[in-house]
Design a protein around this motif. Structure first.
Motif, short mmCIF file in Angstrom:
data_model
loop_
_atom_site.label_atom_id
_atom_site.label_comp_id
_atom_site.label_asym_id
_atom_site.label_seq_id
_atom_site.Cartn_x
_atom_site.Cartn_y
_atom_site.Cartn_z
N ILE A 106 -22.62 -47.95 3.67
CA ILE A 106 -22.75 -46.49 3.77
C ILE A 106 -22.38 -46.02 5.16
CG2 ILE A 106 -24.42 -44.60 3.76
CD1 ILE A 106 -25.91 -46.14 1.54
N TRP A 107 -22.82 -46.74 6.19
CA TRP A 107 -22.54 -46.34 7.57
C TRP A 107 -21.04 -46.41 7.88
CZ3 TRP A 107 -21.89 -49.37 12.39
CH2 TRP A 107 -21.95 -48.56 13.51
N GLY A 160 -26.41 -40.58 13.17
CA GLY A 160 -26.51 -41.20 11.85
C GLY A 160 -27.02 -42.63 11.94
N LEU A 161 -26.62 -43.33 13.00
CA LEU A 161 -27.08 -44.70 13.18
C LEU A 161 -28.58 -44.74 13.46
CD1 LEU A 161 -26.30 -47.66 13.33
CD2 LEU A 161 -25.80 -47.35 15.75
N LEU A 168 -34.61 -45.35 8.67
CA LEU A 168 -34.76 -45.60 7.24
C LEU A 168 -34.95 -47.08 6.94
CD1 LEU A 168 -32.15 -43.13 5.74
CD2 LEU A 168 -34.64 -42.96 5.65
N ALA A 169 -34.28 -47.95 7.70
CA ALA A 169 -34.44 -49.39 7.50
C ALA A 169 -35.86 -49.83 7.83
CB ALA A 169 -33.44 -50.15 8.37
N THR A 222 -18.81 -43.41 6.92
CA THR A 222 -18.80 -42.21 7.76
C THR A 222 -17.63 -42.19 8.73
OG1 THR A 222 -20.25 -43.22 9.42
CG2 THR A 222 -21.32 -42.02 7.64
N LEU A 279 -30.73 -42.57 12.39
CA LEU A 279 -31.36 -42.28 11.10
C LEU A 279 -31.38 -43.51 10.21
CD1 LEU A 279 -32.58 -40.21 9.15
CD2 LEU A 279 -30.25 -39.69 8.41
N LEU A 280 -30.28 -44.27 10.18
CA LEU A 280 -30.24 -45.48 9.36
C LEU A 280 -31.23 -46.53 9.85
CD1 LEU A 280 -26.44 -45.91 8.63
CD2 LEU A 280 -28.25 -45.27 7.04
N VAL A 298 -26.63 -50.56 3.53
CA VAL A 298 -26.70 -49.64 4.67
C VAL A 298 -25.43 -49.74 5.51
CG1 VAL A 298 -27.87 -49.23 6.86
CG2 VAL A 298 -29.19 -49.45 4.78
#
Length: 55
Positions: A49-50, A6-7, A13-14, A53, A9-10, A46
């Motif tokens: 949101i992270w 997930g990190l 996305l950033a 999780t 992916l973030l 971000v």
């Protein structure tokens, strides 16, 4: 040490967001203060949101 998917992916996305924001900034002729403000808000969102999780 395991890398969280997930990190990754973030981060991706950033980078994508920064690239898109740079193109929009050129079209709208935003100053560096507005650009920095948008990036700070994006980073805070971000991170919020992270951290959700882990709950």
């Amino acid at each position: 040490m395991a890398i969280d998917g997930g990190l990754i992916l973030l981060v991706f996305l950033a980078l994508l967001f920064a690239w898109g924001l740079n193109r929009v900034r050129r079209m709208l002729r935003l100053g560096p203060l507005a650009y920095g403000g948008v990036m700070i808000v994006f980073i805070i969102v971000v991170l919020a949101i992270w951290t959700q999780t882990f709950r």
